[in-house]
Design a protein around this motif. Structure first.
Motif, PDB file in Angstrom:
ATOM      1  N   SER A   1       0.832  -1.206   0.000  1.00  0.00           N
ATOM      2  CA  SER A   1       0.000   0.000   0.000  1.00  0.00           C
ATOM      3  C   SER A   1       0.857   1.243   0.000  1.00  0.00           C
ATOM      4  O   SER A   1       2.077   1.187   0.115  1.00  0.00           O
ATOM      5  CB  SER A   1      -0.904   0.008   1.240  1.00  0.00           C
ATOM      6  N   ALA A   2       0.185   2.404  -0.140  1.00  0.00           N
ATOM      7  CA  ALA A   2       0.920   3.672  -0.232  1.00  0.00           C
ATOM      8  C   ALA A   2       1.724   3.946   1.034  1.00  0.00           C
ATOM      9  O   ALA A   2       2.850   4.432   0.976  1.00  0.00           O
ATOM     10  CB  ALA A   2      -0.054   4.809  -0.506  1.00  0.00           C
ATOM     11  N   TRP A   3       1.168   3.628   2.206  1.00  0.00           N
ATOM     12  CA  TRP A   3       1.889   3.935   3.436  1.00  0.00           C
ATOM     13  C   TRP A   3       3.108   3.045   3.595  1.00  0.00           C
ATOM     14  O   TRP A   3       4.153   3.477   4.108  1.00  0.00           O
ATOM     15  CB  TRP A   3       0.978   3.827   4.652  1.00  0.00           C
ATOM     16  N   VAL A   4       3.028   1.786   3.097  1.00  0.00           N
ATOM     17  CA  VAL A   4       4.195   0.913   3.143  1.00  0.00           C
ATOM     18  C   VAL A   4       5.284   1.466   2.222  1.00  0.00           C
ATOM     19  O   VAL A   4       6.474   1.442   2.550  1.00  0.00           O
ATOM     20  CB  VAL A   4       3.818  -0.530   2.746  1.00  0.00           C
ATOM     21  N   THR A   5       4.879   1.992   1.053  1.00  0.00           N
ATOM     22  CA  THR A   5       5.836   2.602   0.142  1.00  0.00           C
ATOM     23  C   THR A   5       6.565   3.746   0.829  1.00  0.00           C
ATOM     24  O   THR A   5       7.795   3.884   0.740  1.00  0.00           O
ATOM     25  CB  THR A   5       5.123   3.126  -1.122  1.00  0.00           C
ATOM     26  N   ARG A   6       5.797   4.587   1.541  1.00  0.00           N
ATOM     27  CA  ARG A   6       6.423   5.718   2.232  1.00  0.00           C
ATOM     28  C   ARG A   6       7.404   5.239   3.307  1.00  0.00           C
ATOM     29  O   ARG A   6       8.479   5.819   3.478  1.00  0.00           O
ATOM     30  CB  ARG A   6       5.343   6.598   2.854  1.00  0.00           C
ATOM     31  N   VAL A   7       7.023   4.201   4.036  1.00  0.00           N
ATOM     32  CA  VAL A   7       7.902   3.676   5.079  1.00  0.00           C
ATOM     33  C   VAL A   7       9.202   3.159   4.481  1.00  0.00           C
ATOM     34  O   VAL A   7      10.306   3.452   4.979  1.00  0.00           O
ATOM     35  CB  VAL A   7       7.190   2.565   5.877  1.00  0.00           C
ATOM     36  N   ILE A   8       9.096   2.393   3.389  1.00  0.00           N
ATOM     37  CA  ILE A   8      10.292   1.832   2.760  1.00  0.00           C
ATOM     38  C   ILE A   8      11.179   2.940   2.207  1.00  0.00           C
ATOM     39  O   ILE A   8      12.405   2.926   2.373  1.00  0.00           O
ATOM     40  CB  ILE A   8       9.903   0.826   1.660  1.00  0.00           C
ATOM     41  N   VAL A   9      10.556   3.931   1.542  1.00  0.00           N
ATOM     42  CA  VAL A   9      11.335   5.052   1.003  1.00  0.00           C
ATOM     43  C   VAL A   9      12.058   5.789   2.129  1.00  0.00           C
ATOM     44  O   VAL A   9      13.251   6.110   2.021  1.00  0.00           O
ATOM     45  CB  VAL A   9      10.424   6.022   0.227  1.00  0.00           C
ATOM     46  N   ALA A  10      11.343   6.056   3.224  1.00  0.00           N
ATOM     47  CA  ALA A  10      11.958   6.762   4.351  1.00  0.00           C
ATOM     48  C   ALA A  10      13.112   5.952   4.934  1.00  0.00           C
ATOM     49  O   ALA A  10      14.186   6.503   5.243  1.00  0.00           O
ATOM     50  CB  ALA A  10      10.906   7.044   5.427  1.00  0.00           C
ATOM     51  N   LEU A  11      12.917   4.634   5.079  1.00  0.00           N
ATOM     52  CA  LEU A  11      13.965   3.772   5.619  1.00  0.00           C
ATOM     53  C   LEU A  11      15.201   3.765   4.718  1.00  0.00           C
ATOM     54  O   LEU A  11      16.333   3.945   5.186  1.00  0.00           O
ATOM     55  CB  LEU A  11      13.428   2.347   5.786  1.00  0.00           C
ATOM     56  N   VAL A  12      14.970   3.572   3.426  1.00  0.00           N
ATOM     57  CA  VAL A  12      16.097   3.495   2.498  1.00  0.00           C
ATOM     58  C   VAL A  12      16.831   4.830   2.428  1.00  0.00           C
ATOM     59  O   VAL A  12      18.069   4.874   2.427  1.00  0.00           O
ATOM     60  CB  VAL A  12      15.615   3.055   1.100  1.00  0.00           C
ATOM     61  N   LEU A  13      16.090   5.942   2.381  1.00  0.00           N
ATOM     62  CA  LEU A  13      16.738   7.254   2.344  1.00  0.00           C
ATOM     63  C   LEU A  13      17.557   7.507   3.603  1.00  0.00           C
ATOM     64  O   LEU A  13      18.651   8.083   3.541  1.00  0.00           O
ATOM     65  CB  LEU A  13      15.694   8.357   2.158  1.00  0.00           C
ATOM     66  N   ALA A  14      17.031   7.085   4.754  1.00  0.00           N
ATOM     67  CA  ALA A  14      17.780   7.262   6.002  1.00  0.00           C
ATOM     68  C   ALA A  14      19.076   6.455   5.978  1.00  0.00           C
ATOM     69  O   ALA A  14      20.141   6.946   6.386  1.00  0.00           O
ATOM     70  CB  ALA A  14      16.919   6.843   7.194  1.00  0.00           C
ATOM     71  N   VAL A  15      19.006   5.215   5.480  1.00  0.00           N
ATOM     72  CA  VAL A  15      20.205   4.382   5.395  1.00  0.00           C
ATOM     73  C   VAL A  15      21.216   4.992   4.428  1.00  0.00           C
ATOM     74  O   VAL A  15      22.414   5.078   4.725  1.00  0.00           O
ATOM     75  CB  VAL A  15      19.833   2.949   4.964  1.00  0.00           C
ATOM     76  N   LEU A  16      20.741   5.434   3.265  1.00  0.00           N
ATOM     77  CA  LEU A  16      21.650   6.019   2.281  1.00  0.00           C
ATOM     78  C   LEU A  16      22.293   7.306   2.814  1.00  0.00           C
ATOM     79  O   LEU A  16      23.486   7.561   2.590  1.00  0.00           O
ATOM     80  CB  LEU A  16      20.910   6.299   0.974  1.00  0.00           C
TER      81      LEU A  16
END
Length: 434
Positions: free
Chosen positions: A149-164
């Motif tokens: 879902s859209a909120w899962v997409t946002r969570v994954i994007v936020a996680l990956v951006l934080a790691v990067l």
């Protein structure tokens, strides 16, 4: 030219227009900033050394042209199927079929690459076993009808951006980073840069998902053209920052040898305790991408099976779960076999070849649009088409040969089906009767 939406049964039911420019940008970032940035830098560095930075810029230009052409076509043909539909409507049934075939084989290889990325970051010594287990598990999840879902997409994007961000800051702030390692002209050849661009194109895969939002965004004629360059621009900045950081600390040779390059970069920077966090981020990005990719490939398989371009048995939909319950396990089985035997570089190269052919057909389709149909500036489909074909055939020879052979097989299957479906000449009609 081709059949209009009205001619094929009327316009589909409209979806709710809820998304603005920020929402579309986030969805685009979710499609692009994923596992590719964790996987593609190493094979690109082997191809071009520090010249992979030039390859990144070239891949971004081609990606922009492809996404813009796809956006204009999506506005004209708001039906599922992407270039499978655009090629059929603008160029003819064969080209639509070839686009669909290229998408399925290219994205199937993408699935294997995502699974292998998860394996290499999670358990490097048993990457293939982890990859196969991930494919089986996520195919089972998809079979139950669970979608990201859209909120899962946002969570994954936020996680990956934080790691990067953590990788970039940690590496560049360390005393191990050296600017001398960043000279893109030091050891790069023109062919190597082209090959690196083709491999890094894999990391941009998914950008045109914005172009499919025409029915769900407010004022799509304004929103989509704004969202595409914004999402691509943010992604390019993120990728450039990551590549500069890992090159500065590992060098082109070290990056080319790395199996988990971002984790090895933070370890080389003297912060080994951050490596498990990087590995966790890579695994999350890879599994999220894999889940979505299996869904997408199985749905395109379903569409082509309905048109009898693939075995019609794959068109079955489960009465309870509402999923293509034969197409999904079939796709999962093929991906599991690839994940068990392929290497990451080969999977990325083969995937890039198929997807570049797919977008070459999209650009050729966009070229046929008239001004009244909303065609883009003529230079965009020209650069997109030429760029896609150039990058596709600049990939490693094994990827080009295998990809060409698989596309040739698809063309042969189409020809065989076409001959079977032609009506037999009637006796005495002058075309073979006596």
């Amino acid at each position: 030219m081709g059949r209009s939406p009205a001619a094929t049964g009327g316009a589909p039911p409209e979806l709710r227009r809820r998304l603005g420019v920020p929402d579309a940008v986030v969805i685009g970032l979710g499609a692009m900033i994923g596992a590719g940035v964790f996987a593609a830098p190493a094979p690109a560095a082997r191809a071009a050394g520090a010249g992979l930075l030039l390859g990144l810029a070239l891949a971004a230009v081609v990606a922009y042209c492809n996404a813009t052409s796809s956006a204009r076509l999506a506005a004209r043909y708001p039906a599922s199927g992407g270039t499978y539909v655009y090629g059929r409507e603008r160029l003819g049934e064969f080209w639509g079929y070839l686009a669909g075939w290229a998408f399925i084989v290219g994205k199937t290889a993408s699935c294997a690459a995502m699974a292998l990325t998860a394996g290499l970051y999670l358990w490097p010594g048993h990457a293939h076993a982890v990859a196969v287990a991930a494919v089986v598990a996520l195919t089972a999840v998809d079979y139950r009808g669970v979608q990201k879902s859209a909120w899962v997409t946002r969570v994954i994007v936020a996680l990956v951006l934080a790691v990067l961000a953590a990788v970039v800051v940690t590496v560049l702030a360390s005393g191990e980073a050296e600017a001398a390692r960043l000279d893109p002209f030091a050891d790069a050849s023109f062919g190597g840069v082209l090959q690196a661009a083709g491999l890094l194109f894999f990391a941009f895969a998914g950008y045109a998902r914005i172009a499919t939002l025409g029915e769900e965004v407010r004022d799509p004629a304004r929103t989509i053209p704004r969202a595409i360059p914004l999402a691509l621009g943010v992604t390019l900045v993120v990728y450039a920052a990551v590549l500069v950081a890992v090159l500065a600390v590992l060098g082109a040779d070290g990056l080319g040898r790395a199996t988990a390059p971002l984790a090895e970069a933070v370890r080389a920077a003297g912060v080994p305790e951050l490596a498990p966090v990087v590995r966790a981020g890579a695994v999350a990005a890879a599994l999220g991408s894999l889940l979505a990719l299996i869904l997408g490939v199985s749905r395109t398989t379903l569409a082509m099976a309905r048109d009898r371009h693939l075995p019609h048995a794959l068109a079955a939909v489960h009465p309870r779960f509402g999923v293509p319950h034969r197409a999904e396990p079939a796709v999962g089985a093929v991906v599991a076999v690839l994940a068990a035997v392929a290497d990451l570089r080969g999977a990325i190269g083969f995937s890039s070849f198929g997807v570049l052919v797919y977008y070459a057909i999209a650009n050729a389709s966009a070229w046929t649009l008239t001004r009244a149909e909303g065609r883009p500036a003529r230079v965009i489909p020209i650069v997109g088409l030429a760029g896609c074909l150039t990058l596709a055939f600049a990939l490693p020879a094994s990827s080009v040969l295998t990809g060409s052979a698989v596309l040739g097989l698809g063309a042969l299957l189409y020809g065989a089906r076409y001959r079977r479906s032609r009506p037999a000449p009637e006796e005495g009609d002058g075309r073979g009767g006596r």
